[in-house]
Motif scaffolding. Structure first.
Motif, short mmCIF file in Angstrom:
data_model
loop_
_atom_site.label_atom_id
_atom_site.label_comp_id
_atom_site.label_asym_id
_atom_site.label_seq_id
_atom_site.Cartn_x
_atom_site.Cartn_y
_atom_site.Cartn_z
N LEU A 1 3.33 2.18 6.33
CA LEU A 1 4.56 2.92 6.02
C LEU A 1 5.80 2.16 6.47
CD1 LEU A 1 3.51 6.57 6.96
CD2 LEU A 1 3.92 5.66 4.68
N SER A 2 5.71 1.51 7.61
CA SER A 2 6.87 0.77 8.12
C SER A 2 7.26 -0.38 7.21
CB SER A 2 6.59 0.24 9.53
OG SER A 2 5.62 -0.80 9.50
N GLU A 3 6.31 -0.82 6.40
CA GLU A 3 6.55 -1.96 5.50
C GLU A 3 6.82 -1.52 4.07
OE1 GLU A 3 4.24 -6.10 4.21
OE2 GLU A 3 3.77 -5.10 6.10
N HIS A 4 6.15 -0.42 3.63
CA HIS A 4 6.17 -0.10 2.20
C HIS A 4 6.73 1.28 1.85
CE1 HIS A 4 3.86 -3.73 1.66
NE2 HIS A 4 2.86 -3.26 2.36
N ALA A 5 7.01 2.13 2.81
CA ALA A 5 7.50 3.48 2.49
C ALA A 5 8.79 3.41 1.68
CB ALA A 5 7.73 4.28 3.77
N VAL B 1 11.26 7.85 6.40
CA VAL B 1 9.83 7.72 6.69
C VAL B 1 9.55 6.34 7.28
CG1 VAL B 1 7.53 7.63 5.68
CG2 VAL B 1 9.15 9.37 4.93
N LYS B 2 10.17 5.32 6.73
CA LYS B 2 9.97 3.96 7.21
C LYS B 2 10.45 3.83 8.66
CE LYS B 2 10.49 0.55 4.39
NZ LYS B 2 11.00 -0.51 3.49
N GLU B 3 11.62 4.40 8.96
CA GLU B 3 12.16 4.33 10.32
C GLU B 3 11.29 5.09 11.32
OE1 GLU B 3 16.28 5.32 12.83
OE2 GLU B 3 16.10 5.87 10.70
N MET B 4 10.79 6.27 10.93
CA MET B 4 9.93 7.07 11.81
C MET B 4 8.64 6.32 12.13
SD MET B 4 10.45 10.88 10.18
CE MET B 4 9.23 11.63 11.26
N LEU C 1 0.84 -1.20 0.00
CA LEU C 1 0.00 0.00 0.00
C LEU C 1 0.88 1.25 0.00
CD1 LEU C 1 -2.74 -0.81 2.68
CD2 LEU C 1 -3.05 -0.71 0.21
N SER C 2 0.54 2.17 -0.89
CA SER C 2 1.18 3.48 -0.83
C SER C 2 0.58 4.27 0.33
CB SER C 2 0.94 4.24 -2.14
OG SER C 2 -0.45 4.53 -2.29
N GLN C 3 1.19 5.38 0.69
CA GLN C 3 0.68 6.18 1.80
C GLN C 3 -0.72 6.69 1.49
OE1 GLN C 3 3.33 9.23 3.14
NE2 GLN C 3 1.88 10.12 4.59
N ALA C 4 -0.93 7.17 0.26
CA ALA C 4 -2.24 7.70 -0.11
C ALA C 4 -3.30 6.61 -0.10
CB ALA C 4 -2.17 8.36 -1.49
N ARG C 5 -2.96 5.44 -0.63
CA ARG C 5 -3.93 4.34 -0.67
C ARG C 5 -4.23 3.82 0.73
NH1 ARG C 5 -5.94 1.53 -4.74
NH2 ARG C 5 -4.40 2.33 -6.21
#
Length: 283
Positions: free
Chosen positions: A78-82, A87-90, A51-55
């Motif tokens: 985000l933790s999986e797909h960013a 962004v993924k780490e945050m 999933l993208s962030q928007a989706r």
């Protein structure tokens, strides 16, 4: 279903919830209601597509998640797909922080504290004029019926509401909750109430709202006495309001008392412990 955090669990849980209400409800119908192709939904559930962030944000909205759940759902995605490592780490760090809280409080309790309408629903069912249906609660607070249904399920799960025949009852009249000042749950709870209050300012009729701020010069060592006076005022007001047999709506009272001139770690931690008023009842 996996035990480790995973945004797909939210999707699967919602599908199971709808199928429990309607055994004929299919994955294709679920995909239609979410506004995505059935093949894509299947790929997401089976880890063949991310999933993208928007989706993810759009899907969280379609799933009628609570504000807290939406944040968690988005962070899990985000933790999986960013694409950005930062962004993924945050997102991963926010998940870890949440887990440290939910380990102590329990995930359902965390959600109840964080989202204002859970506590409001408890108070609504104590109104003599309350109508004990999902639709009535949704109309009273301007919520979606799905939001109310899920909130009641959480409240029942942690035994803050009990269903008896055609009514919901509150099992305890003396529940109180106090949390450390660094709990994100507490911040979320009061941020939501502050937003609700801002939207009410200017509403027709002066009796509908009141907004004031006072800057008080005091001797620092007297701050505890003043805090106790504030809490006593709140308890007396709750007791007076609860004794009114004709009560028919829910108002919100929020109080703040803090030091503007210094923020010492020890005194802040001691003074900022908040007893959530809707969880504290006077008999």
């Amino acid at each position: 279903m996996e035990h480790r955090p995973n945004y797909r669990n939210f999707i699967i849980s919602e599908l199971e919830r709808r199928q429990k209400k309607n055994p004929a409800y299919s994955l294709r119908a679920f995909a239609r209601d979410l506004g995505i192709p059935c093949s894509r939904l299947s790929e997401i559930i089976n880890r063949k597509m991310g999933l993208s962030q928007a989706r993810a944000a759009n899907l969280a909205e379609k799933l009628s998640l609570s504000p807290t759940e939406k944040e968690y759902f988005l962070d899990l995605a985000l933790s999986e797909h960013a694409r950005s490592p930062v962004v993924k780490e945050m997102a991963t760090n926010r998940i870890k922080a949440r887990e440290s809280i939910t380990t102590q409080m329990g995930e359902d309790e965390f959600s109840i504290v964080s989202d204002w309408y859970h506590l409001a629903i408890i108070e609504y069912f104590q109104l003599p004029s309350s109508v004990h249906t999902i639709e009535a609660v949704a109309k009273h607070f301007g919520l979606k019926t799905d939001e109310v249904e899920k909130a009641i399920e959480r409240l029942e799960k942690v035994q803050m509401l009990l269903k008896k025949e055609d009514r919901w009852e509150i099992p305890s009249e003396n529940r109180a909750a106090t949390f450390r000042s660094d709990y994100k749950a507490v911040h979320n709870f009061y941020d939501q109430l502050a937003s609700k209050g801002r939207n009410k300012v200017g509403a027709a009729g002066k009796h509908q709202w009141d907004l004031s701020a006072s800057f008080i010069p005091i001797k620092k060592e007297n701050s505890k006495k003043m805090l106790e006076k504030i809490r006593q005022f709140r308890r007396e007001l709750l007791a007076e309001a609860s004794s009114d047999a004709d009560r028919d709506t829910i108002y919100c009272l929020t109080l703040q008392f803090f030091n503007l001139t210094e923020l010492e770690a020890n005194s802040l931690s001691e003074l900022a412990e908040n007893s959530l008023p809707q969880l504290e009842k006077n008999t």
